[in-house]
Scaffold this motif. Structure first.
Motif, short mmCIF file in Angstrom:
data_model
loop_
_atom_site.label_atom_id
_atom_site.label_comp_id
_atom_site.label_asym_id
_atom_site.label_seq_id
_atom_site.Cartn_x
_atom_site.Cartn_y
_atom_site.Cartn_z
N UNK A 122 5.84 -10.19 0.95
CA UNK A 122 5.51 -10.80 -0.33
C UNK A 122 4.70 -9.80 -1.15
N UNK A 123 5.23 -9.42 -2.32
CA UNK A 123 4.57 -8.45 -3.20
C UNK A 123 4.35 -9.11 -4.55
N UNK A 124 3.12 -9.15 -5.01
CA UNK A 124 2.82 -9.85 -6.26
C UNK A 124 3.47 -9.18 -7.46
N UNK A 125 3.38 -7.87 -7.54
CA UNK A 125 3.92 -7.16 -8.70
C UNK A 125 5.11 -6.30 -8.31
N UNK A 126 5.06 -4.98 -8.47
CA UNK A 126 6.27 -4.19 -8.32
C UNK A 126 6.45 -3.60 -6.92
N UNK A 127 7.71 -3.51 -6.52
CA UNK A 127 8.13 -2.78 -5.32
C UNK A 127 8.99 -1.63 -5.85
N UNK A 128 8.40 -0.43 -5.90
CA UNK A 128 9.09 0.73 -6.46
C UNK A 128 9.68 1.57 -5.34
N UNK A 129 10.90 2.03 -5.54
CA UNK A 129 11.55 2.97 -4.63
C UNK A 129 11.73 4.28 -5.39
N UNK A 130 10.72 5.17 -5.27
CA UNK A 130 10.80 6.48 -5.91
C UNK A 130 9.98 6.60 -7.17
N UNK A 131 9.11 7.63 -7.19
CA UNK A 131 8.29 7.91 -8.37
C UNK A 131 7.77 9.35 -8.26
N UNK A 132 7.56 10.01 -9.40
CA UNK A 132 6.90 11.32 -9.42
C UNK A 132 7.60 12.38 -8.59
N UNK A 133 8.93 12.40 -8.63
CA UNK A 133 9.66 13.39 -7.84
C UNK A 133 9.92 12.98 -6.41
N UNK A 134 9.45 11.80 -6.03
CA UNK A 134 9.71 11.29 -4.69
C UNK A 134 10.86 10.29 -4.69
N UNK A 135 11.23 9.83 -3.51
CA UNK A 135 12.36 8.92 -3.38
C UNK A 135 12.06 7.90 -2.30
N UNK A 136 12.52 6.67 -2.54
CA UNK A 136 12.35 5.61 -1.56
C UNK A 136 13.69 5.01 -1.16
#
Length: 247
Positions: A122-136
């Motif tokens: 359970x995540x209240x706000x965002x679940x990001x896959x990848x940011x700032x040159x990284x990857x998820x």
């Protein structure tokens, strides 16, 4: 907005990177790889809802990344990776409650992989896959994820991949699904549920090749309000060839 505020605060208060803002970090120095073992964290205790949790290599390199299984009730304020490398997290059961955000693959050359076969996130706000040159990369074969927003990846992310091979991924805020040109959602046996009528957005993402079924060989089924009232539901079917005819 949340990420920009977080970074600005880190810069002003500490003149450092986002890594300085993490107040608890995975070390894997305990006798197991379990999230619930205090010795696996640098502060000698398990994270709480007030903690920003950093999961990085070398401590979190496979097969030494955190494991959440049945009976573990994990908590965090935020969860992120930053250092170059390939950190991992494995969830087979139990629960993870995140009060704010998950930034998975959150730094240059941080290529993070999250595998989930059971349990609930359970995540209240965002679940990001990848940011700032990284990857998820998130690979689901079971379990349930409920998140306000799914960002795959952000504009600065190298890429973001969500493989729904089972389980259910719920995006709970209207307009919460964001998949850019380096993002991909591939659905096989899993289910994606979006708040409100998002059929137009989904159709655009399918046309752009950002949402696929069975790696592009299957067919997506999209309905609004039928499977889940007030929600858009995506599932997939695999095409079957019988007597050389494509059905």
């Amino acid at each position: 907005m949340c990420k920009r505020l977080f970074l600005l605060t880190s810069f002003v208060l500490m003149l450092g990177s986002v890594s300085n803002a993490a107040n608890i970090q995975w070390t894997d120095l305990g006798a197991d790889h379990l999230w619930s073992t205090p010795a696996n964290w640098d502060l000698g205790r398990v994270p709480t809802l007030a903690d920003d949790v950093r999961i990085d290599v070398p401590a979190a390199a496979a097969p030494n990344g955190p494991v959440i299984h049945d009976g573990i009730a994990a908590e965090a304020h935020g969860v992120f990776t930053e250092a170059p490398g390939e950190p991992t997290l494995t969830m087979t059961g139990g629960s993870l409650v995140v009060a704010d955000w998950i930034w998975w693959g959150d730094g240059a050359n941080s290529f993070a992989t999250w595998t989930m076969s059971g349990g609930t996130v359970d995540v209240t706000n965002e679940f990001e896959l990848g940011w700032g040159g990284g990857a998820g990369t998130l690979i689901m074969t079971g379990g349930t994820i409920n998140t306000g927003e799914a960002v795959i990846p952000t504009g600065s992310g190298a890429f973001g991949h969500l493989f729904l091979n089972g389980g259910t991924y719920n995006v709970t805020k209207p307009g919460g699904l964001k998949v850019n040109e380096r993002g991909l959602i591939d659905i096989t046996a899993g289910t994606l549920v979006l708040e409100g009528d998002e059929t137009a957005k989904v159709n655009d993402l399918v046309t752009a090749g950002r949402v696929t079924a069975y790696g592009g060989s299957g067919q997506l089924k999209v309905d609004y309000g039928q499977s889940n009232p007030g929600k858009t539901t995506l599932t997939a079917v695999e095409r079957v060839v019988v007597l050389s005819e494509d059905f």
